[in-house]
Design a protein around this motif. Structure first.
Motif, PDB file in Angstrom:
ATOM      1  N   CYS A  93     -35.152  -7.473 -56.322  1.00 30.64           N
ATOM      2  CA  CYS A  93     -35.989  -7.763 -54.685  1.00 30.64           C
ATOM      3  C   CYS A  93     -36.539  -6.809 -54.506  1.00 30.64           C
ATOM      4  CB  CYS A  93     -35.468  -9.082 -54.912  1.00 30.64           C
ATOM      5  SG  CYS A  93     -33.148  -8.354 -54.692  1.00 30.64           S
ATOM      6  N   PRO A  94     -36.944  -6.061 -55.008  1.00 32.25           N
ATOM      7  CA  PRO A  94     -37.061  -4.910 -54.518  1.00 32.25           C
ATOM      8  C   PRO A  94     -37.648  -4.907 -52.945  1.00 32.25           C
ATOM      9  CG  PRO A  94     -39.168  -4.725 -55.930  1.00 32.25           C
ATOM     10  CD  PRO A  94     -37.444  -6.140 -56.059  1.00 32.25           C
ATOM     11  N   TRP A  95     -38.563  -5.719 -52.287  1.00 31.84           N
ATOM     12  CA  TRP A  95     -38.720  -5.786 -50.657  1.00 31.84           C
ATOM     13  C   TRP A  95     -37.980  -5.972 -50.443  1.00 31.84           C
ATOM     14  CZ3 TRP A  95     -39.189  -9.388 -54.796  1.00 31.84           C
ATOM     15  CH2 TRP A  95     -37.536 -10.418 -54.469  1.00 31.84           C
ATOM     16  N   ARG A  96     -36.084  -6.278 -50.267  1.00 30.94           N
ATOM     17  CA  ARG A  96     -34.655  -6.251 -49.703  1.00 30.94           C
ATOM     18  C   ARG A  96     -34.290  -4.781 -49.987  1.00 30.94           C
ATOM     19  NH1 ARG A  96     -32.474 -11.532 -51.876  1.00 30.94           N
ATOM     20  NH2 ARG A  96     -33.577 -12.600 -51.043  1.00 30.94           N
ATOM     21  N   SER A  97     -34.479  -3.793 -50.519  1.00 35.96           N
ATOM     22  CA  SER A  97     -34.144  -2.038 -50.584  1.00 35.96           C
ATOM     23  C   SER A  97     -34.363  -2.086 -49.057  1.00 35.96           C
ATOM     24  CB  SER A  97     -35.071  -1.592 -51.733  1.00 35.96           C
ATOM     25  OG  SER A  97     -34.566   0.346 -51.167  1.00 35.96           O
ATOM     26  N   PRO A  98     -33.319  -0.921 -48.459  1.00 35.36           N
ATOM     27  CA  PRO A  98     -33.464  -0.530 -46.701  1.00 35.36           C
ATOM     28  C   PRO A  98     -34.583   1.023 -47.503  1.00 35.36           C
ATOM     29  CG  PRO A  98     -30.751  -0.906 -47.827  1.00 35.36           C
ATOM     30  CD  PRO A  98     -31.857  -1.020 -48.865  1.00 35.36           C
ATOM     31  N   TYR A  99     -34.462   1.555 -48.505  1.00 34.64           N
ATOM     32  CA  TYR A  99     -34.748   3.188 -48.340  1.00 34.64           C
ATOM     33  C   TYR A  99     -36.468   2.425 -48.506  1.00 34.64           C
ATOM     34  CZ  TYR A  99     -36.634   7.330 -50.404  1.00 34.64           C
ATOM     35  OH  TYR A  99     -37.534   8.240 -50.712  1.00 34.64           O
ATOM     36  N   LEU A 100     -37.063   0.924 -49.783  1.00 35.93           N
ATOM     37  CA  LEU A 100     -37.733   1.279 -49.662  1.00 35.93           C
ATOM     38  C   LEU A 100     -38.407   0.594 -47.923  1.00 35.93           C
ATOM     39  CD1 LEU A 100     -38.817   0.086 -52.886  1.00 35.93           C
ATOM     40  CD2 LEU A 100     -39.241   1.787 -52.448  1.00 35.93           C
ATOM     41  N   ARG A 101     -37.995  -0.014 -47.666  1.00 34.03           N
ATOM     42  CA  ARG A 101     -38.273  -0.635 -46.438  1.00 34.03           C
ATOM     43  C   ARG A 101     -38.926   0.591 -45.215  1.00 34.03           C
ATOM     44  NH1 ARG A 101     -35.125  -5.861 -44.324  1.00 34.03           N
ATOM     45  NH2 ARG A 101     -36.111  -7.736 -46.244  1.00 34.03           N
ATOM     46  N   TRP A 102     -37.672   1.030 -45.171  1.00 31.43           N
ATOM     47  CA  TRP A 102     -38.251   2.806 -43.938  1.00 31.43           C
ATOM     48  C   TRP A 102     -39.523   2.868 -44.404  1.00 31.43           C
ATOM     49  CZ3 TRP A 102     -37.746   7.822 -45.727  1.00 31.43           C
ATOM     50  CH2 TRP A 102     -37.835   8.416 -44.702  1.00 31.43           C
ATOM     51  N   ARG A 103     -39.704   3.190 -46.033  1.00 31.96           N
ATOM     52  CA  ARG A 103     -40.942   4.457 -46.355  1.00 31.96           C
ATOM     53  C   ARG A 103     -42.027   3.540 -46.444  1.00 31.96           C
ATOM     54  NH1 ARG A 103     -40.162   8.837 -47.243  1.00 31.96           N
ATOM     55  NH2 ARG A 103     -42.361   9.075 -48.539  1.00 31.96           N
ATOM     56  N   MET A 104     -41.667   1.913 -46.227  1.00 28.38           N
ATOM     57  CA  MET A 104     -43.132   1.185 -46.321  1.00 28.38           C
ATOM     58  C   MET A 104     -42.919   1.345 -44.199  1.00 28.38           C
ATOM     59  SD  MET A 104     -42.542  -2.127 -47.832  1.00 28.38           S
ATOM     60  CE  MET A 104     -43.721  -3.043 -46.801  1.00 28.38           C
ATOM     61  N   GLU A 105     -42.042   1.421 -43.399  1.00 26.40           N
ATOM     62  CA  GLU A 105     -42.204   1.022 -41.538  1.00 26.40           C
ATOM     63  C   GLU A 105     -42.561   2.422 -41.374  1.00 26.40           C
ATOM     64  OE1 GLU A 105     -39.442   0.532 -38.308  1.00 26.40           O
ATOM     65  OE2 GLU A 105     -37.698   2.229 -39.925  1.00 26.40           O
ATOM     66  N   THR A 106     -42.693   3.291 -42.259  1.00 23.06           N
ATOM     67  CA  THR A 106     -43.452   5.003 -41.551  1.00 23.06           C
ATOM     68  C   THR A 106     -44.655   4.920 -42.243  1.00 23.06           C
ATOM     69  OG1 THR A 106     -40.855   6.186 -42.122  1.00 23.06           O
ATOM     70  CG2 THR A 106     -42.850   7.511 -42.447  1.00 23.06           C
ATOM     71  N   TYR A 107     -44.975   4.544 -42.839  1.00 18.16           N
ATOM     72  CA  TYR A 107     -45.811   4.697 -43.746  1.00 18.16           C
ATOM     73  C   TYR A 107     -47.103   3.945 -42.981  1.00 18.16           C
ATOM     74  CZ  TYR A 107     -49.854   4.502 -46.879  1.00 18.16           C
ATOM     75  OH  TYR A 107     -51.310   5.022 -47.051  1.00 18.16           O
ATOM     76  N   TRP A 108     -46.568   2.221 -42.718  1.00 19.74           N
ATOM     77  CA  TRP A 108     -47.313   0.978 -42.150  1.00 19.74           C
ATOM     78  C   TRP A 108     -47.238   0.559 -40.625  1.00 19.74           C
ATOM     79  CZ3 TRP A 108     -46.499  -4.467 -44.969  1.00 19.74           C
ATOM     80  CH2 TRP A 108     -48.272  -4.907 -45.156  1.00 19.74           C
ATOM     81  N   THR A 143     -44.705  -1.254 -39.391  1.00 20.34           N
ATOM     82  CA  THR A 143     -44.048  -2.119 -39.376  1.00 20.34           C
ATOM     83  C   THR A 143     -42.621  -2.648 -39.583  1.00 20.34           C
ATOM     84  OG1 THR A 143     -45.964  -3.462 -40.770  1.00 20.34           O
ATOM     85  CG2 THR A 143     -43.904  -4.832 -40.962  1.00 20.34           C
ATOM     86  N   PRO A 144     -41.712  -2.923 -38.356  1.00 28.85           N
ATOM     87  CA  PRO A 144     -40.875  -3.140 -38.675  1.00 28.85           C
ATOM     88  C   PRO A 144     -40.019  -2.755 -39.644  1.00 28.85           C
ATOM     89  CG  PRO A 144     -41.501  -3.183 -36.557  1.00 28.85           C
ATOM     90  CD  PRO A 144     -42.533  -3.568 -37.758  1.00 28.85           C
ATOM     91  N   ALA A 145     -38.752  -2.062 -40.303  1.00 27.70           N
ATOM     92  CA  ALA A 145     -38.451  -2.762 -41.523  1.00 27.70           C
ATOM     93  C   ALA A 145     -37.822  -3.694 -41.739  1.00 27.70           C
ATOM     94  CB  ALA A 145     -37.321  -1.488 -41.876  1.00 27.70           C
ATOM     95  N   GLU A 146     -37.019  -4.219 -40.594  1.00 20.51           N
ATOM     96  CA  GLU A 146     -36.616  -5.380 -40.509  1.00 20.51           C
ATOM     97  C   GLU A 146     -37.460  -6.777 -40.689  1.00 20.51           C
ATOM     98  OE1 GLU A 146     -36.641  -3.985 -36.471  1.00 20.51           O
ATOM     99  OE2 GLU A 146     -35.525  -3.408 -38.242  1.00 20.51           O
ATOM    100  N   ASP A 147     -38.665  -6.806 -40.273  1.00 18.84           N
ATOM    101  CA  ASP A 147     -39.612  -7.294 -40.165  1.00 18.84           C
ATOM    102  C   ASP A 147     -39.834  -7.504 -42.091  1.00 18.84           C
ATOM    103  OD1 ASP A 147     -38.778  -8.483 -37.931  1.00 18.84           O
ATOM    104  OD2 ASP A 147     -40.443  -7.474 -36.994  1.00 18.84           O
ATOM    105  N   ILE A 148     -39.417  -7.315 -42.647  1.00 16.09           N
ATOM    106  CA  ILE A 148     -41.034  -6.922 -43.652  1.00 16.09           C
ATOM    107  C   ILE A 148     -39.704  -7.811 -44.906  1.00 16.09           C
ATOM    108  CG2 ILE A 148     -41.073  -5.215 -46.517  1.00 16.09           C
ATOM    109  CD1 ILE A 148     -41.210  -2.902 -44.133  1.00 16.09           C
ATOM    110  N   ARG A 149     -41.245  -9.021 -45.357  1.00 13.42           N
ATOM    111  CA  ARG A 149     -40.328  -9.927 -46.139  1.00 13.42           C
ATOM    112  C   ARG A 149     -40.743 -10.191 -47.307  1.00 13.42           C
ATOM    113  NH1 ARG A 149     -36.376  -9.900 -43.357  1.00 13.42           N
ATOM    114  NH2 ARG A 149     -36.311 -11.312 -41.222  1.00 13.42           N
ATOM    115  N   PHE A 150     -41.210 -10.505 -48.800  1.00 12.72           N
ATOM    116  CA  PHE A 150     -41.590 -10.563 -49.655  1.00 12.72           C
ATOM    117  C   PHE A 150     -42.644 -10.234 -49.459  1.00 12.72           C
ATOM    118  CE2 PHE A 150     -43.450 -12.991 -53.418  1.00 12.72           C
ATOM    119  CZ  PHE A 150     -43.438 -12.124 -54.095  1.00 12.72           C
TER     120      PHE A 150
END
Length: 64
Positions: free
Chosen positions: A15-30, A32-39
């Motif tokens: 479940c890579p969408w739950r990875s704190p690191y990937l969430r942080w990378r997506m937040e930085t790029y996109w 969207t706040p990391a805690e709001d990223i879902r599947f």
């Protein structure tokens, strides 16, 4: 490229969408706040950025 994905999803490989690191990378790029990223958001991001992701993965692999 796979080496980066393997390291980035440690503990979250099924479940890579739950990875704190990937969430942080997506937040930085996109923006969207990391805690709001879902599947659904993760899939949309990967689909929309599918042409950019291989380039990023190559870059990340070279940086390691």
């Amino acid at each position: 490229m796979l080496r980066f994905l393997w390291r980035a999803t440690r503990g979250y490989r099924l479940c890579p969408w739950r990875s704190p690191y990937l969430r942080w990378r997506m937040e930085t790029y996109w923006g969207t706040p990391a805690e709001d990223i879902r599947f659904k958001d993760f899939c949309r991001f990967v689909w929309q950025r599918r042409s950019d992701l291989p380039r990023f993965l190559r870059w990340a692999d070279r940086m390691h």
